[in-house]
Design a protein around this motif. Structure first.
Motif, PDB file in Angstrom:
ATOM      1  N   LEU A 204      29.539  50.078  48.961  1.00 51.51           N
ATOM      2  CA  LEU A 204      29.808  50.453  50.407  1.00 51.51           C
ATOM      3  C   LEU A 204      28.266  50.620  51.175  1.00 51.51           C
ATOM      4  O   LEU A 204      28.146  50.251  52.158  1.00 51.51           O
ATOM      5  CB  LEU A 204      30.460  51.849  50.568  1.00 51.51           C
ATOM      6  CG  LEU A 204      30.794  52.266  52.045  1.00 51.51           C
ATOM      7  CD1 LEU A 204      31.811  51.353  52.542  1.00 51.51           C
ATOM      8  CD2 LEU A 204      31.586  53.697  51.975  1.00 51.51           C
ATOM      9  N   TYR A 205      27.331  51.100  50.322  1.00 54.07           N
ATOM     10  CA  TYR A 205      25.859  51.349  50.927  1.00 54.07           C
ATOM     11  C   TYR A 205      25.401  49.978  51.134  1.00 54.07           C
ATOM     12  O   TYR A 205      24.794  49.712  52.198  1.00 54.07           O
ATOM     13  CB  TYR A 205      25.315  52.065  49.957  1.00 54.07           C
ATOM     14  CG  TYR A 205      23.722  52.260  50.266  1.00 54.07           C
ATOM     15  CD1 TYR A 205      23.262  53.153  51.228  1.00 54.07           C
ATOM     16  CD2 TYR A 205      22.922  51.455  49.636  1.00 54.07           C
ATOM     17  CE1 TYR A 205      21.986  53.084  51.421  1.00 54.07           C
ATOM     18  CE2 TYR A 205      21.528  51.517  49.794  1.00 54.07           C
ATOM     19  CZ  TYR A 205      20.974  52.451  51.018  1.00 54.07           C
ATOM     20  OH  TYR A 205      19.795  52.481  51.306  1.00 54.07           O
ATOM     21  N   CYS A 206      25.629  49.095  50.202  1.00 47.09           N
ATOM     22  CA  CYS A 206      25.060  47.811  50.293  1.00 47.09           C
ATOM     23  C   CYS A 206      25.802  47.178  51.413  1.00 47.09           C
ATOM     24  O   CYS A 206      24.944  46.417  52.134  1.00 47.09           O
ATOM     25  CB  CYS A 206      25.229  46.931  48.954  1.00 47.09           C
ATOM     26  SG  CYS A 206      24.419  47.714  47.572  1.00 47.09           S
ATOM     27  N   VAL A 207      27.031  47.120  51.425  1.00 52.19           N
ATOM     28  CA  VAL A 207      27.525  46.529  52.769  1.00 52.19           C
ATOM     29  C   VAL A 207      27.137  47.002  54.040  1.00 52.19           C
ATOM     30  O   VAL A 207      26.908  46.294  54.984  1.00 52.19           O
ATOM     31  CB  VAL A 207      29.144  46.770  52.694  1.00 52.19           C
ATOM     32  CG1 VAL A 207      29.797  46.373  54.169  1.00 52.19           C
ATOM     33  CG2 VAL A 207      29.728  45.960  51.673  1.00 52.19           C
ATOM     34  N   GLY A 208      26.875  48.472  53.898  1.00 51.58           N
ATOM     35  CA  GLY A 208      26.424  49.111  55.381  1.00 51.58           C
ATOM     36  C   GLY A 208      24.898  48.305  55.732  1.00 51.58           C
ATOM     37  O   GLY A 208      24.690  48.242  56.823  1.00 51.58           O
ATOM     38  N   VAL A 209      24.092  48.269  54.571  1.00 51.88           N
ATOM     39  CA  VAL A 209      22.613  47.885  54.604  1.00 51.88           C
ATOM     40  C   VAL A 209      22.687  46.555  55.260  1.00 51.88           C
ATOM     41  O   VAL A 209      22.028  46.152  56.432  1.00 51.88           O
ATOM     42  CB  VAL A 209      21.825  48.036  53.392  1.00 51.88           C
ATOM     43  CG1 VAL A 209      20.540  47.159  53.743  1.00 51.88           C
ATOM     44  CG2 VAL A 209      21.692  49.325  52.853  1.00 51.88           C
ATOM     45  N   VAL A 210      23.599  45.622  54.880  1.00 46.32           N
ATOM     46  CA  VAL A 210      23.625  44.393  55.248  1.00 46.32           C
ATOM     47  C   VAL A 210      24.371  44.078  56.537  1.00 46.32           C
ATOM     48  O   VAL A 210      23.668  43.347  57.325  1.00 46.32           O
ATOM     49  CB  VAL A 210      24.514  43.351  54.235  1.00 46.32           C
ATOM     50  CG1 VAL A 210      24.864  42.070  54.646  1.00 46.32           C
ATOM     51  CG2 VAL A 210      23.873  43.313  52.879  1.00 46.32           C
ATOM     52  N   PHE A 211      25.280  45.068  56.740  1.00 43.44           N
ATOM     53  CA  PHE A 211      25.665  44.930  58.355  1.00 43.44           C
ATOM     54  C   PHE A 211      24.507  45.310  59.218  1.00 43.44           C
ATOM     55  O   PHE A 211      24.549  44.643  60.465  1.00 43.44           O
ATOM     56  CB  PHE A 211      26.883  45.907  58.338  1.00 43.44           C
ATOM     57  CG  PHE A 211      27.572  45.688  59.780  1.00 43.44           C
ATOM     58  CD1 PHE A 211      28.352  44.880  60.191  1.00 43.44           C
ATOM     59  CD2 PHE A 211      27.365  46.969  60.570  1.00 43.44           C
ATOM     60  CE1 PHE A 211      28.831  44.930  61.328  1.00 43.44           C
ATOM     61  CE2 PHE A 211      27.894  47.149  61.981  1.00 43.44           C
ATOM     62  CZ  PHE A 211      28.953  46.057  62.329  1.00 43.44           C
ATOM     63  N   SER A 212      23.997  46.144  58.945  1.00 46.23           N
ATOM     64  CA  SER A 212      22.947  46.664  59.912  1.00 46.23           C
ATOM     65  C   SER A 212      21.726  45.796  60.148  1.00 46.23           C
ATOM     66  O   SER A 212      21.460  45.414  61.186  1.00 46.23           O
ATOM     67  CB  SER A 212      22.226  48.054  59.029  1.00 46.23           C
ATOM     68  OG  SER A 212      22.911  49.110  59.304  1.00 46.23           O
ATOM     69  N   LEU A 213      21.361  45.178  58.924  1.00 40.63           N
ATOM     70  CA  LEU A 213      20.648  43.834  58.983  1.00 40.63           C
ATOM     71  C   LEU A 213      20.953  43.019  59.676  1.00 40.63           C
ATOM     72  O   LEU A 213      20.031  42.283  60.773  1.00 40.63           O
ATOM     73  CB  LEU A 213      19.954  43.456  57.606  1.00 40.63           C
ATOM     74  CG  LEU A 213      19.046  44.552  56.700  1.00 40.63           C
ATOM     75  CD1 LEU A 213      19.004  44.035  55.287  1.00 40.63           C
ATOM     76  CD2 LEU A 213      17.806  44.949  57.685  1.00 40.63           C
ATOM     77  N   LEU A 214      22.011  42.716  59.805  1.00 39.61           N
ATOM     78  CA  LEU A 214      22.743  41.327  60.580  1.00 39.61           C
ATOM     79  C   LEU A 214      22.877  41.627  61.718  1.00 39.61           C
ATOM     80  O   LEU A 214      22.581  41.036  62.630  1.00 39.61           O
ATOM     81  CB  LEU A 214      24.194  40.993  59.745  1.00 39.61           C
ATOM     82  CG  LEU A 214      24.842  40.035  60.727  1.00 39.61           C
ATOM     83  CD1 LEU A 214      24.114  38.512  60.520  1.00 39.61           C
ATOM     84  CD2 LEU A 214      26.298  39.725  59.984  1.00 39.61           C
TER      85      LEU A 214
END
Length: 251
Positions: free
Chosen positions: A231-241
């Motif tokens: 979930l943390y990784c998904v959040g980071v990717v979403f923020s970067l995107l």
């Protein structure tokens, strides 16, 4: 197999599970059943289980409580005829309120974690077995089968029918009907145990979804930690995107 707990979830099963551990029993709660005995419940659900398979799977287990055993207590008792049966119960209105509150307590973060379980080793099987159990016991359908409907009559009817069936079909000399406020005395008398010098446990007082505590199955703890990281990784990717899209739009 020494004790089969046939009571529905939200009837004091967490407190009873802890009480039976204090009395020295090896207890398999819902998470232990779904993660350590998943092969057995799969056979129950697809109709291929045999008495020999039930015996081989459960001969080294002292107690089953909550989860799949609620649906299949009778078939298990036919194999382990000397096992005692404990039916935990409560007023159906307070039971439904507690059941509904448990589902309402699930946060958005927890819902996303559950969704990520579909992509984690062991997570998909866990959710599939939960869905099969809820469909079998309560007729719950829909995505993942984890959310209740808004029809309290359906759940109260299932609850009432289950309790009545257990009372009617369980051997009288093997059955104890136990309320959460009954304490140690009836259980110890029923099981032939001395009353411990500690207060009867009162677990999960909040009525929330009991996912992670000291008695939680290690495989479930691992699954929860993996979904936390995912979930943390998904959040980071979403923020970067999101930042990249914003940069492209305004640069």
């Amino acid at each position: 197999m020494k004790v089969i707990c046939a009571g529905y979830w939200k009837t004091g099963t967490k407190s009873l599970a802890e009480a039976l551990r204090i009395l020295g029993y090896k207890v398999y709660d819902y998470d232990d059943q779904l993660l350590e005995l998943g092969h057995l419940w799969d056979k129950f659900h697809d109709g291929t289980v045999t008495d020999q398979y039930i015996y081989a799977s459960l001969k080294d287990v002292d107690v089953l409580i909550d989860g799949p055993v609620v649906a299949f207590w009778e078939e298990i008792h036919k194999v382990f005829t000397e096992a005692k049966i404990i039916l935990t119960t409560r007023d159906e209105d307070s039971w439904y309120k507690s059941y509904q509150a448990m589902h309402n307590s699930v946060s958005t973060k927890q819902s996303l974690q559950h969704l990520l379980w579909l992509f984690l080793p062991g997570g998909r099987d866990f959710l599939r077995r939960v869905q099969a159990l809820l469909r079998f016991c309560q007729g719950i359908e829909g995505p993942l089968g984890l959310r209740p409907s808004d029809n309290p009559r359906l759940y109260k009817l299932k609850f009432r029918k289950h309790n009545s069936y257990v009372c009617q079909c369980a051997p009288r000399d093997k059955l104890l009907i136990h309320g959460a406020d009954n304490g140690w005395e009836p259980i110890c008398k029923f099981l032939g145990k001395d009353i411990p010098d500690v207060l009867y446990p009162h677990k999960n007082k909040s009525g929330s979804l009991p996912l992670l505590d000291d008695s939680c199955n290690p495989k479930l703890k691992k699954l929860l930690h993996q979904s936390e990281i995912a979930l943390y990784c998904v959040g980071v990717v979403f923020s970067l995107l999101t930042c990249w899209i914003a940069y492209c739009m305004f640069s």
